[in-house]
Design a protein around this motif. Sequence first.
Motif, PDB file in Angstrom:
ATOM      1  N   ARG A  25      96.820  11.131  33.843  1.00  0.00           N
ATOM      2  CA  ARG A  25      96.642  12.083  32.737  1.00  0.00           C
ATOM      3  C   ARG A  25      95.159  12.246  32.392  1.00  0.00           C
ATOM      4  O   ARG A  25      94.711  13.341  32.074  1.00  0.00           O
ATOM      5  N   ALA A  26      94.404  11.157  32.463  1.00  0.00           N
ATOM      6  CA  ALA A  26      92.963  11.248  32.222  1.00  0.00           C
ATOM      7  C   ALA A  26      92.291  12.078  33.323  1.00  0.00           C
ATOM      8  O   ALA A  26      91.375  12.865  33.050  1.00  0.00           O
ATOM      9  N   ALA A  27      92.750  11.922  34.552  1.00  0.00           N
ATOM     10  CA  ALA A  27      92.176  12.665  35.678  1.00  0.00           C
ATOM     11  C   ALA A  27      92.522  14.147  35.626  1.00  0.00           C
ATOM     12  O   ALA A  27      91.858  14.964  36.269  1.00  0.00           O
ATOM     13  N   SER A  28      93.529  14.509  34.832  1.00  0.00           N
ATOM     14  CA  SER A  28      93.937  15.916  34.774  1.00  0.00           C
ATOM     15  C   SER A  28      92.846  16.806  34.171  1.00  0.00           C
ATOM     16  O   SER A  28      92.870  18.014  34.357  1.00  0.00           O
ATOM     17  N   ALA A  29      91.863  16.197  33.479  1.00  0.00           N
ATOM     18  CA  ALA A  29      90.736  16.984  32.977  1.00  0.00           C
ATOM     19  C   ALA A  29      89.923  17.551  34.144  1.00  0.00           C
ATOM     20  O   ALA A  29      89.333  18.629  34.042  1.00  0.00           O
ATOM     21  N   LEU A  30      89.907  16.829  35.275  1.00  0.00           N
ATOM     22  CA  LEU A  30      89.171  17.271  36.457  1.00  0.00           C
ATOM     23  C   LEU A  30      90.077  17.923  37.503  1.00  0.00           C
ATOM     24  O   LEU A  30      89.641  18.765  38.283  1.00  0.00           O
ATOM     25  N   TYR A  31      91.353  17.495  37.524  1.00  0.00           N
ATOM     26  CA  TYR A  31      92.310  17.999  38.510  1.00  0.00           C
ATOM     27  C   TYR A  31      93.640  18.226  37.795  1.00  0.00           C
ATOM     28  O   TYR A  31      94.420  17.291  37.605  1.00  0.00           O
ATOM     29  N   ALA A  32      93.883  19.448  37.379  1.00  0.00           N
ATOM     30  CA  ALA A  32      95.031  19.780  36.528  1.00  0.00           C
ATOM     31  C   ALA A  32      96.387  19.292  37.054  1.00  0.00           C
ATOM     32  O   ALA A  32      97.218  18.822  36.269  1.00  0.00           O
ATOM     33  N   PRO A  33      96.693  19.365  38.370  1.00  0.00           N
ATOM     34  CA  PRO A  33      98.007  18.908  38.855  1.00  0.00           C
ATOM     35  C   PRO A  33      98.282  17.417  38.632  1.00  0.00           C
ATOM     36  O   PRO A  33      99.420  16.974  38.747  1.00  0.00           O
ATOM     37  N   ALA A  34      97.260  16.636  38.301  1.00  0.00           N
ATOM     38  CA  ALA A  34      97.462  15.199  38.072  1.00  0.00           C
ATOM     39  C   ALA A  34      98.411  14.945  36.906  1.00  0.00           C
ATOM     40  O   ALA A  34      99.188  13.988  36.928  1.00  0.00           O
ATOM     41  N   ALA A  35      98.389  15.781  35.884  1.00  0.00           N
ATOM     42  CA  ALA A  35      99.290  15.607  34.736  1.00  0.00           C
ATOM     43  C   ALA A  35     100.747  15.801  35.155  1.00  0.00           C
ATOM     44  O   ALA A  35     101.631  15.053  34.724  1.00  0.00           O
ATOM     45  N   ALA A  36     101.008  16.795  35.998  1.00  0.00           N
ATOM     46  CA  ALA A  36     102.377  17.026  36.476  1.00  0.00           C
ATOM     47  C   ALA A  36     102.845  15.862  37.331  1.00  0.00           C
ATOM     48  O   ALA A  36     104.012  15.450  37.247  1.00  0.00           O
ATOM     49  N   LEU A  37     101.950  15.305  38.132  1.00  0.00           N
ATOM     50  CA  LEU A  37     102.293  14.140  38.941  1.00  0.00           C
ATOM     51  C   LEU A  37     102.639  12.956  38.050  1.00  0.00           C
ATOM     52  O   LEU A  37     103.607  12.234  38.295  1.00  0.00           O
ATOM     53  N   ALA A  38     101.880  12.764  36.986  1.00  0.00           N
ATOM     54  CA  ALA A  38     102.173  11.682  36.035  1.00  0.00           C
ATOM     55  C   ALA A  38     103.558  11.859  35.424  1.00  0.00           C
ATOM     56  O   ALA A  38     104.320  10.898  35.282  1.00  0.00           O
ATOM     57  N   ASN A  39     103.922  13.087  35.077  1.00  0.00           N
ATOM     58  CA  ASN A  39     105.247  13.355  34.510  1.00  0.00           C
ATOM     59  C   ASN A  39     106.355  13.083  35.517  1.00  0.00           C
ATOM     60  O   ASN A  39     107.428  12.614  35.155  1.00  0.00           O
ATOM     61  N   ASP A  40     106.107  13.396  36.804  1.00  0.00           N
ATOM     62  CA  ASP A  40     107.113  13.147  37.840  1.00  0.00           C
ATOM     63  C   ASP A  40     107.312  11.650  38.072  1.00  0.00           C
ATOM     64  O   ASP A  40     108.421  11.205  38.354  1.00  0.00           O
ATOM     65  N   ILE A  41     106.240  10.878  37.970  1.00  0.00           N
ATOM     66  CA  ILE A  41     106.315   9.435  38.213  1.00  0.00           C
ATOM     67  C   ILE A  41     107.003   8.719  37.061  1.00  0.00           C
ATOM     68  O   ILE A  41     107.757   7.772  37.260  1.00  0.00           O
TER      69      ILE A  41
END
Length: 109
Positions: A25-41
Amino acid sequence: LRAGYFVGKIDLASPAAAQLTSGLRAASALYAPAAALANDIEVRGDDISFFGLGAIFDDGKWLLQGEYTRVRADGGGNANWDASYVTAGYRIGRWLPSITWSSITPQMT
């Protein structure tokens, strides 16, 4: 012949998983799809179901065995899949040479 069915809730919270999802979620500031990956995990209180059906034939010489399973979870991601296998073998004394075919298919929802 064997069959099974289960419906329930699943919660896979752990300190390691929390650290991973927090970092994503912190990385999503630089790479937006990271937040969706966090939600899937993250799996917290999702409904889950399992169905399995299998059979074995063994007459002392020939062995035939197979199974089909299906898993579905509300959280989606990698939790939804179908899997199956078929094994055939022929006994030669104490040896059982066999061949197996298997498949795992993710079901994206």
